[in-house]
Design a protein around this motif. Structure first.
Motif, short mmCIF file in Angstrom:
data_model
loop_
_atom_site.label_atom_id
_atom_site.label_comp_id
_atom_site.label_asym_id
_atom_site.label_seq_id
_atom_site.Cartn_x
_atom_site.Cartn_y
_atom_site.Cartn_z
N THR A 36 0.83 -1.21 0.00
CA THR A 36 0.00 0.00 0.00
C THR A 36 0.86 1.25 0.00
O THR A 36 0.59 2.22 -0.74
CB THR A 36 -0.93 -0.01 1.22
N ALA A 37 1.93 1.25 0.81
CA ALA A 37 2.84 2.40 0.85
C ALA A 37 3.52 2.61 -0.49
O ALA A 37 3.69 3.76 -0.94
CB ALA A 37 3.87 2.20 1.95
N ALA A 38 3.90 1.52 -1.15
CA ALA A 38 4.55 1.63 -2.46
C ALA A 38 3.59 2.23 -3.49
O ALA A 38 3.98 3.11 -4.28
CB ALA A 38 5.04 0.27 -2.93
N ILE A 39 2.35 1.79 -3.49
CA ILE A 39 1.37 2.31 -4.44
C ILE A 39 1.14 3.80 -4.20
O ILE A 39 1.06 4.60 -5.15
CB ILE A 39 0.05 1.52 -4.35
N ARG A 40 1.06 4.19 -2.95
CA ARG A 40 0.87 5.62 -2.64
C ARG A 40 2.08 6.44 -3.08
O ARG A 40 1.94 7.58 -3.54
CB ARG A 40 0.61 5.81 -1.14
N ASP A 41 3.27 5.86 -2.97
CA ASP A 41 4.46 6.55 -3.43
C ASP A 41 4.44 6.70 -4.95
O ASP A 41 4.81 7.74 -5.49
CB ASP A 41 5.72 5.81 -2.97
N PHE A 42 4.00 5.65 -5.64
CA PHE A 42 3.87 5.73 -7.10
C PHE A 42 2.91 6.86 -7.49
O PHE A 42 3.15 7.60 -8.45
CB PHE A 42 3.35 4.41 -7.68
N ILE A 43 1.80 6.97 -6.73
CA ILE A 43 0.83 8.02 -7.00
C ILE A 43 1.47 9.40 -6.81
O ILE A 43 1.30 10.30 -7.64
CB ILE A 43 -0.41 7.87 -6.10
N SER A 44 2.22 9.56 -5.72
CA SER A 44 2.85 10.86 -5.45
C SER A 44 3.89 11.21 -6.50
O SER A 44 4.12 12.39 -6.80
CB SER A 44 3.48 10.86 -4.05
N GLN A 45 4.53 10.19 -7.08
CA GLN A 45 5.52 10.42 -8.13
C GLN A 45 4.87 10.64 -9.49
O GLN A 45 5.56 11.00 -10.45
CB GLN A 45 6.47 9.22 -8.22
N LYS A 46 3.56 10.43 -9.58
CA LYS A 46 2.81 10.61 -10.82
C LYS A 46 3.35 9.73 -11.95
O LYS A 46 3.58 10.19 -13.06
CB LYS A 46 2.80 12.09 -11.23
N VAL A 47 3.55 8.45 -11.62
CA VAL A 47 3.94 7.49 -12.67
C VAL A 47 2.80 7.40 -13.68
O VAL A 47 1.67 7.81 -13.42
CB VAL A 47 4.26 6.10 -12.08
N ASP A 48 3.08 6.84 -14.85
CA ASP A 48 2.06 6.72 -15.88
C ASP A 48 1.09 5.57 -15.61
O ASP A 48 -0.11 5.68 -15.87
CB ASP A 48 2.71 6.51 -17.25
N ILE A 49 1.62 4.45 -15.11
CA ILE A 49 0.82 3.26 -14.86
C ILE A 49 1.33 2.58 -13.60
O ILE A 49 2.54 2.55 -13.34
CB ILE A 49 0.90 2.27 -16.05
N ILE A 50 0.41 2.02 -12.82
CA ILE A 50 0.76 1.22 -11.65
C ILE A 50 0.35 -0.22 -11.92
O ILE A 50 -0.73 -0.48 -12.44
CB ILE A 50 0.03 1.72 -10.39
N ALA A 51 1.22 -1.15 -11.59
CA ALA A 51 0.89 -2.57 -11.65
C ALA A 51 1.32 -3.21 -10.33
O ALA A 51 2.30 -2.78 -9.72
CB ALA A 51 1.57 -3.25 -12.82
N PHE A 52 0.57 -4.21 -9.89
CA PHE A 52 0.99 -4.91 -8.67
C PHE A 52 0.38 -6.29 -8.60
O PHE A 52 -0.67 -6.56 -9.19
CB PHE A 52 0.65 -4.09 -7.41
N SER A 53 1.08 -7.17 -7.89
CA SER A 53 0.60 -8.51 -7.59
C SER A 53 0.22 -8.52 -6.12
O SER A 53 1.09 -8.51 -5.25
CB SER A 53 1.70 -9.53 -7.88
N PRO A 54 -1.07 -8.48 -5.80
CA PRO A 54 -1.49 -8.26 -4.41
C PRO A 54 -1.14 -9.41 -3.46
O PRO A 54 -1.31 -10.57 -3.78
CB PRO A 54 -3.02 -8.10 -4.53
N VAL A 55 -0.64 -9.03 -2.28
CA VAL A 55 -0.28 -9.99 -1.25
C VAL A 55 -1.50 -10.81 -0.83
O VAL A 55 -1.44 -12.03 -0.70
CB VAL A 55 0.33 -9.27 -0.03
N VAL A 56 -2.61 -10.11 -0.59
CA VAL A 56 -3.88 -10.76 -0.22
C VAL A 56 -4.98 -10.18 -1.11
O VAL A 56 -4.77 -9.20 -1.82
CB VAL A 56 -4.23 -10.55 1.27
N GLU A 57 -6.17 -10.77 -1.05
CA GLU A 57 -7.24 -10.34 -1.95
C GLU A 57 -7.94 -9.07 -1.49
O GLU A 57 -8.30 -8.22 -2.32
CB GLU A 57 -8.29 -11.46 -2.06
N SER A 58 -8.18 -8.92 -0.21
CA SER A 58 -9.05 -7.85 0.27
C SER A 58 -8.27 -6.65 0.79
O SER A 58 -7.07 -6.72 1.04
CB SER A 58 -9.97 -8.38 1.38
N GLY A 59 -8.98 -5.53 0.94
CA GLY A 59 -8.41 -4.35 1.57
C GLY A 59 -7.72 -3.37 0.63
O GLY A 59 -6.88 -2.58 1.07
N TRP A 60 -8.12 -3.36 -0.65
CA TRP A 60 -7.42 -2.51 -1.63
C TRP A 60 -8.24 -1.31 -2.11
O TRP A 60 -7.70 -0.43 -2.79
CB TRP A 60 -7.02 -3.36 -2.84
N ASP A 61 -9.52 -1.27 -1.79
CA ASP A 61 -10.39 -0.25 -2.39
C ASP A 61 -9.90 1.18 -2.15
O ASP A 61 -9.92 2.01 -3.07
CB ASP A 61 -11.81 -0.41 -1.85
#
Length: 324
Positions: free
Chosen positions: A80-105
């Protein structure tokens, strides 16, 4: 160019690149070159995961994609912290392989609000708002579990006694663990002789598989079959079985999922009995999707990898050219 996921077409399931063979590099193109991709990886818990990471790194280099790779060490909070950092850096696309299924909304809503498309790889998320991600690239884990169960049903078709099964599950709450368990249960449910007598989380690791299997053997003296949710757990189970003087693959049958080189080697040696493939070499397909998303092209909503399964003779045939 950054585009909202809601503007991307929702197509039917796509079937791409067959598994188990060579990995073709994604061709460098103007659609991909220079795109900034933030990718959050689960961890480095298995041979499968290491091969998956290497595939993504290699394909990004060949495609000219600027890859920012973060490894979450199996912790959702790190991801979650990495995704938020990607957002703050304004990357073009985010991709991830989720550790667990729930809690991402919540964090995926933040990416959507920032108009950064999200590609989910390998494992699915559990959400009712499918506009939070653009596409999902990965395996059909339920089908993998079902295929493992179908082999077991066929193998014991003429066996008239109870078959006692111990299941070494993957990480609790993860999509592959949930779905492989469900697919396996679905496949064996109509055969009353096939009974799961024990089930425990082995964390997708050899150490976890060995520890769980050692516990099973202390609790149950009559285990006939082990279904391990990945090769590493199955290879750990082999050690525990051998430690008590039993023969893996003979005294206790073992079914696994992944088809890594180590897993197929054990299968060729007769210490595993059946291995269902889960292909980690997703890099070229991911970069193809990155190129299309970055230019607003129509893409499938779900891209499913074509996979197979191996018995002992099939394992011997593919091992000389196995990449992972």
């Amino acid at each position: 160019m950054r585009r909202s996921p809601t503007l991307l077409a929702l197509a039917l399931v796509g079937m791409l690149t067959a598994c188990g063979g060579g990995e073709d590099a994604a061709p460098r193109s103007t659609a991909q070159s220079g795109v900034r991709l933030g990718f959050s990886q689960v961890g480095a818990e298995s041979a499968w995961r290491l091969a998956n990471t290497k595939s993504i790194e290699h394909a990004a280099t060949n495609a000219g994609v600027q890859l920012d790779l973060r490894v979450a060490d199996g912790k959702q909070e790190n991801q979650t912290a990495a995704i938020r950092d990607f957002i703050s850096q304004k990357v073009d696309i985010i991709a991830f392989s989720p550790v667990v299924e729930s809690g991402w909304d919540k964090v995926l809503q933040e990416a959507k609000d920032a108009e950064i498309p999200v590609i989910i790889t390998d494992r699915m998320v559990d959400t009712t708002d499918t506009s939070l991600f653009t596409t999902m690239l990965g395996s059909d884990f339920t089908a993998e579990g079902r295929r493992a169960g179908e082999w077991l049903v066929e193998h014991y078709r003429d066996f008239n006694e109870t078959v006692r099964i111990a299941e070494i599950e993957g990480t609790t709450g993860s999509a592959p663990a949930n779905q492989r368990r469900a697919g396996f249960a679905e496949a064996i449910k109509d055969d009353p002789s096939l009974q799961v007598i024990a089930s425990r989380d082995g964390s997708f690791t050899r150490a976890g598989g060995e520890q769980v299997m050692a516990g099973f053997l202390q609790e149950h003296s009559d285990i006939d079959v082990v279904f391990a949710h990945n090769d590493d757990e199955g290879l750990g189970a082999i050690k525990a079985i051998e430690a008590v003087g039993k023969r893996p693959g003979v005294d206790i049958k073992i079914i696994t999922v992944d088809a890594s080189r180590d897993g197929l080697t054990a299968l060729a040696e007769g210490r595993l009995n059946y291995v269902v493939e889960c292909n980690p070499l997703l890099g070229p397909q991911l970069m193809e999707l990155v190129g299309k998303v970055s230019t607003g092209q129509t893409i499938p909503r779900r891209v499913v990898v074509d996979e197979t399964a191996f018995d002992r003779e099939a394992a011997k045939a593919v091992l000389p050219n196995r990449q992972y």
